[in-house]
Every structure is written in structure tokens, then in C-alpha cells.
Scaffold this motif. Structure first.
Motif: not given
Length: 86
Positions: A16-25
Motif C-alpha cells: 500500500a505504501g502506507r501504514a494506515e488511512e481513514a475511511f467512512a463505511a
């Protein structure tokens, strides 16, 4: 629909090239659909995602249908790729 964070570990993080990310679900199925769309051109990541174990708020999802796993406000989903060792 609630906001939360998806965290990627090991091979998922690398792909992914990142450790985390935000979403709305609202459900895990909804979240994973959004993640797959975001990474649709990244076959390596999608392969890792499909083989990974998932935790929702520190609880293993196991074989539960993803459309039945409701994400409460402030949720955290952990993507844990298979690993070897001992």
C-alpha cells in the motif's frame, strides 16, 4: 456510515505504501469495496488483501460474512497478511 482507520501490516503496508488511512463505511464489506477501488491498479496489494486476516476493533472477523460486520464510530480494522515463523 461511520469514520475509522484501516491499518496495514507487513506485506500489506509495503504494497500500500502506507501504514494506515481513514475511511467512512458502515460495514466491513463496504470498507473493503472502497479499499479495492482505491488500489484497483495495484495487483500486489489486492492479492495480499485477499489473503489477509482481518481484525475489527481487535476482534478476529474469521469466516463471518463481511456485510454482517457492522463498523461502529471510531472503528479500527487491521489487515494482517499471512506470515511464517516459529
Amino acid at each position: 456510515m461511520s469514520h475509522g482507520t484501516i491499518r496495514y501490516w507487513a506485506a500489506a503496508k509495503a504494497a500500500a505504501g502506507r501504514a494506515e488511512e481513514a475511511f467512512a463505511a458502515g460495514t466491513l464489506e463496504d470498507l473493503l469495496g472502497q479499499v479495492r477501488r482505491r488500489y484497483e491498479g495495484n495487483a500486489t496489494f489486492l492479492k495480499v488483501l485477499d489473503r489477509s486476516s482481518l481484525l475489527v476493533n481487535s476482534t478476529a472477523v474469521g469466516r463471518r460474512p463481511h456485510d454482517q460486520v457492522v463498523l461502529e464510530p471510531g472503528w479500527t480494522v487491521e489487515v494482517l497478511p499471512p506470515f511464517a515463523g516459529g
